[in-house]
Design an enzyme around this catalytic site. Sequence first.
Site, PDB file in Angstrom:
ATOM      1  N   GLY A 396       0.836  -1.194   0.000  1.00  0.00           N
ATOM      2  CA  GLY A 396       0.000   0.000   0.000  1.00  0.00           C
ATOM      3  C   GLY A 396       0.873   1.248   0.000  1.00  0.00           C
ATOM      4  O   GLY A 396       0.729   2.120  -0.848  1.00  0.00           O
ATOM      5  N   ALA A 397       1.799   1.290   0.987  1.00  0.00           N
ATOM      6  CA  ALA A 397       2.674   2.446   1.116  1.00  0.00           C
ATOM      7  C   ALA A 397       3.955   2.041   1.820  1.00  0.00           C
ATOM      8  O   ALA A 397       4.007   0.998   2.473  1.00  0.00           O
ATOM      9  CB  ALA A 397       1.973   3.550   1.905  1.00  0.00           C
ATOM     10  N   ASN A 400       9.933   4.988   3.359  1.00  0.00           N
ATOM     11  CA  ASN A 400      11.308   5.438   3.106  1.00  0.00           C
ATOM     12  C   ASN A 400      11.538   6.736   3.860  1.00  0.00           C
ATOM     13  O   ASN A 400      10.694   7.630   3.837  1.00  0.00           O
ATOM     14  CB  ASN A 400      11.512   5.680   1.613  1.00  0.00           C
ATOM     15  CG  ASN A 400      11.027   4.528   0.785  1.00  0.00           C
ATOM     16  OD1 ASN A 400      11.517   3.419   0.905  1.00  0.00           O
ATOM     17  ND2 ASN A 400       9.997   4.780  -0.022  1.00  0.00           N
ATOM     18  N   HIS A 432       0.376   6.467   9.475  1.00  0.00           N
ATOM     19  CA  HIS A 432       1.144   5.238   9.752  1.00  0.00           C
ATOM     20  C   HIS A 432       2.582   5.397   9.241  1.00  0.00           C
ATOM     21  O   HIS A 432       3.543   5.096   9.954  1.00  0.00           O
ATOM     22  CB  HIS A 432       0.435   4.066   9.066  1.00  0.00           C
ATOM     23  CG  HIS A 432       1.146   2.747   9.132  1.00  0.00           C
ATOM     24  ND1 HIS A 432       0.624   1.650   9.774  1.00  0.00           N
ATOM     25  CD2 HIS A 432       2.337   2.323   8.621  1.00  0.00           C
ATOM     26  CE1 HIS A 432       1.458   0.628   9.665  1.00  0.00           C
ATOM     27  NE2 HIS A 432       2.509   1.009   8.955  1.00  0.00           N
ATOM     28  N   GLU A 433       2.716   5.892   8.026  1.00  0.00           N
ATOM     29  CA  GLU A 433       4.063   6.011   7.453  1.00  0.00           C
ATOM     30  C   GLU A 433       4.873   7.084   8.183  1.00  0.00           C
ATOM     31  O   GLU A 433       6.080   6.933   8.368  1.00  0.00           O
ATOM     32  CB  GLU A 433       3.988   6.311   5.948  1.00  0.00           C
ATOM     33  CG  GLU A 433       3.232   5.272   5.116  1.00  0.00           C
ATOM     34  CD  GLU A 433       3.667   3.833   5.346  1.00  0.00           C
ATOM     35  OE1 GLU A 433       4.835   3.611   5.724  1.00  0.00           O
ATOM     36  OE2 GLU A 433       2.839   2.922   5.163  1.00  0.00           O
ATOM     37  N   HIS A 436       6.471   5.766  11.239  1.00  0.00           N
ATOM     38  CA  HIS A 436       7.706   5.003  10.961  1.00  0.00           C
ATOM     39  C   HIS A 436       8.945   5.888  10.912  1.00  0.00           C
ATOM     40  O   HIS A 436      10.058   5.379  11.034  1.00  0.00           O
ATOM     41  CB  HIS A 436       7.584   4.310   9.601  1.00  0.00           C
ATOM     42  CG  HIS A 436       6.892   2.982   9.637  1.00  0.00           C
ATOM     43  ND1 HIS A 436       7.240   1.984  10.515  1.00  0.00           N
ATOM     44  CD2 HIS A 436       5.893   2.487   8.867  1.00  0.00           C
ATOM     45  CE1 HIS A 436       6.470   0.927  10.273  1.00  0.00           C
ATOM     46  NE2 HIS A 436       5.647   1.209   9.300  1.00  0.00           N
ATOM     47  N   GLU A 455       6.015  -2.508  12.809  1.00  0.00           N
ATOM     48  CA  GLU A 455       4.664  -2.462  12.253  1.00  0.00           C
ATOM     49  C   GLU A 455       3.566  -2.394  13.312  1.00  0.00           C
ATOM     50  O   GLU A 455       2.552  -1.729  13.122  1.00  0.00           O
ATOM     51  CB  GLU A 455       4.431  -3.645  11.312  1.00  0.00           C
ATOM     52  CG  GLU A 455       5.364  -3.648  10.098  1.00  0.00           C
ATOM     53  CD  GLU A 455       5.283  -2.366   9.275  1.00  0.00           C
ATOM     54  OE1 GLU A 455       4.382  -1.547   9.514  1.00  0.00           O
ATOM     55  OE2 GLU A 455       6.149  -2.179   8.397  1.00  0.00           O
TER      56      GLU A 455
HETATM   57 ZN   LIG Z   1       4.256   0.035   8.269  1.00  0.00          ZN
END
Ligand SMILES: [Zn+2]
Length: 992
Positions: A396-397, A400, A432-433, A436, A455
């Site tokens: 999905g995504a 980076n 969510h990204e 990270h 995750e």
């Molecule tokens: Zn993730």
Amino acid sequence: MLFTSLRVQQRGVRWPLPQNGRTCDLQVHVQRTLTNSSRLYSRTPHHSIPCAHPKHDIRQCSLQTSAKFRYRTPNPFSSSISSGYCTHRHHPFAMSSTFTPPVSVDNNQYRLPTNLKPKHYDVTIKTDLEKLTFQGLVKINLDVVAGTSAITLNTSGLDLTKASLTSNALSGEQALEVSTFDKTQERTTFQLSRNLPAGSTAELKIGYSGELTGSMMGYYKSAYEVDGKTKHYALTQFEPTAARRTFPCWDEPLLKATFAITMISREGTVNLSNMQSISEEPLNPGVNTSSDFEEIVASTKNEKWKITKFDTTPPMSSYIVALANGDFEYLESSVEMPLSKKTIPLRIYATKDHIHQAQFALDVKVAVLPLYEKIFDVEYPLPKLDTLVASDFDAGAMENWGLITGRTSVFLLDPERGDLKAKKRVATVQSHEVAHMWFGNITTMEWWNYLYLNEGFATLMGEVIVPDRVWPEWRVNSEFITDHLNRAFSLDAKLSSHPIEVDCPDANHINEIFDALSYSKAASVLRMLSAYIGEDTFLKGVSIYLKKRLFGNSVTTDLWEGISTSSGRNITELMENWITKIGFPVLSVTEDDKGIFVRQDRFLETGAAEDKENETIWNVPLGIVTDKDGKRFVDHSPLLSERATHINLDTSKPFKLNAGTSGVYRVLYTPERLAVIATEAAKEHSIFSLDDKLGLVHDSFALAKAGLAKVSSALTLVDLWKNEKEYLVWSGIGESIAALNSTFWESPETVDDLNALRRTLFSPLVKQLGYDYPAKESPDTRLLRTLAISQAASAKDEGVIAEIQSRFKHFVETGDNSKIPADLQRAIFSTAVKHGGRSEWEAMVKLHDKPKTPQEKIAAIVSLCATQDDGLIKETFEFIEKKARDQDVFYFFAGLAANFKARRALTDYFHQNYDALYKRFEGNFSLHYLVTYSSDYYSSTKDLKKIEDFFKDKDSSKYKLALAQALDGIRARAAFVDRSKEDLKEWLAKRA
Ligand SMILES: [Zn+2]
């Protein structure tokens, strides 16, 4: 990384998020577990390891008595947290003292030898979007940790053209020849004529070339259309093991290094990477390139090219390095960060045809980035944060660092016609990204067995804790119960599940553990801990953990130590079994005149667990809700840490366990107690909350499926709540009955009766709510209307179908979509095709080819798959072969799997075209989905055998978890049908 989701209603489950299971032989697993690092480490706090001195030679560590053991030792390269700056380009990033190289001379064949440690990469890549090729030169600064005469690193799919080595211990530059290439392990070895001594440094230089393929891995091409012509751009997807497809590297998360990227590309295109560019100018070979680049720039003569240099990154793992080159446009904003006070520019890039739908995703970044910095109390370390929207994307995504990437459906939202579900999806994926950027990027799991640290956290922080602060009206914490907790349960209730922390030696296994356990179960377990100790304490502990591991790597116990510090409790002990053991418990509650007995056993969807599968004792926070002077009172303190216990309680008043459904367990009450709870919950001002009710719905159906309760008692509970007002409760009910329908799909009479039940529940809601979406109504009312219409249409409510058909007809005849609210798009299209013929199906082909939004395209795909006509089903398969983008094929499979009429044809199609499909998706995450979606709907032992027979002689190493899970699913449904069909039939007949 995040996967895409697609809920297809008939099926009643959420497609196609990863729901893999474990197949490895239990004994092998147990053996591995015993020799696994974390276990050893968790019992041996690192401060007690004798080799704590920074100069201690790690290879002489006294604990290294067995080559099988891999454990943490302090970093011999860096002695102090505040020692400041990494050497290359004097980048101001403090290196943590806790860098922990894997112990060398390890026999683990899946990890690279550790005699060399990469410190810095200079990567130059020339991208040719016309020839669809790239050329590169990588220079890697190495520390020689242990003397060696061989250099082994990862490469895959690259044509190495030249290599050389310069060492401070050897004179001059030595040309190198590849001595071996291991295709399975994707490793190249250079044999040296002389030994590199320990303590020396070296620079390895490798020139190479590669192709921009459509594989959606490594550095790959993505296609889009401009004025009827197909154009390409290039981008990367490295996680978990594809950086090696773009430049030779030590491609393991532990081996962090700094990266300085240079990109050479055709004039007029845009170059993107993790960091901001520090220079960009026309390419002038020999002037702004050194002699090293002669080969690379030779082909640029007489053409206009440019060279872009990017700043050096902080120390980072190779899987979050990113590049992109293409004709991109962008929207820009910026935000002042609360801690650093720096202004961070935020951009979102997309091709021209998409950029006008990218504003909302950008707004999300503006809203959430400062929140994370504040909550974690750790500065965002990069100078910018970009997002790139891609037309071809496997997952999905992807997070980076500094350059998030993802598919159109998770980042684009039409400002005019965005539906609420799509809006929530864009918000939670972007969030969510961004989570990270801290979790995973600043602090990275040591190896893939700790993937859940990345995750699970990104899911909880990014999809619950932070969105709840920005959009409280969305009630994401409640939605989590259906979207994540219940999904985790459904996988973890299988024998083929696996512990959250799972052994994953090789690349095949790594791809498979991006599943509901690493995401949803890990997030659920963390949410349970947060509810037990309080969210503030939990987040304080997380901040302590991050600060201790800045720019370093971590294992499970590091996190528990941080939260132990903030909470003053032994969190390691509390959480051990939740992370390292397979499964979760069901609590059985019985009563006497003084209170309740609570007993825990492992929950399995096939029925009561046998003794050998039922050995784990979890530490279960009981969260008891009681009535205190007519008001809700929750006691979070009781903890069940043995098989069974007795708790004093006034059982004459309503009570229930698992307050707010924050616990990772199901609860089985006696039928009498469940009736009391259900009656209390149906009251307008009940002491039981929305979240309690959601848990009760899901528990009731799951317990019935497992044979621990009757399906009739779950349906009785639903009947009792037919005046319910809450969308989420209705959503749980709708999903549960749709799942029953899907299980009994080959008993037409039962399907008809269940549809009749669904109509009595949902049709009145349609009458009450209508088809229009006023601008100012609550999010839940919007969602309830969409749910009710979808359920009623799927349950064959003739009035609803007629209304949908007339709206669709108007749209097809006039092109005017004003009668198709965005929120109803998928329901209207798929109902029209299901109850229509060729013209409806062809209208969807048109929409698929020229969609106005990504959501419209997915709606068109699902609708193509809803046809009941055998000829059109066959044409849909042809469509998959000839026209579907690779990234979209699993949507087709999901759609066809939801269509009872197409299920057997889908299985046949998959089996007949197995070789071609395997080749098309080998290495992609999609492969697992295709295996699952082409079989995980049967409910009989005869079909089980058919599927088993087909895969008997196949090499299933790339999808064996998915296959085992699908087979377990069939077994569970077959047992459920046998056990429940009479009970179900009787209840439905009585109600009718
Ligand atoms: Zn993730």
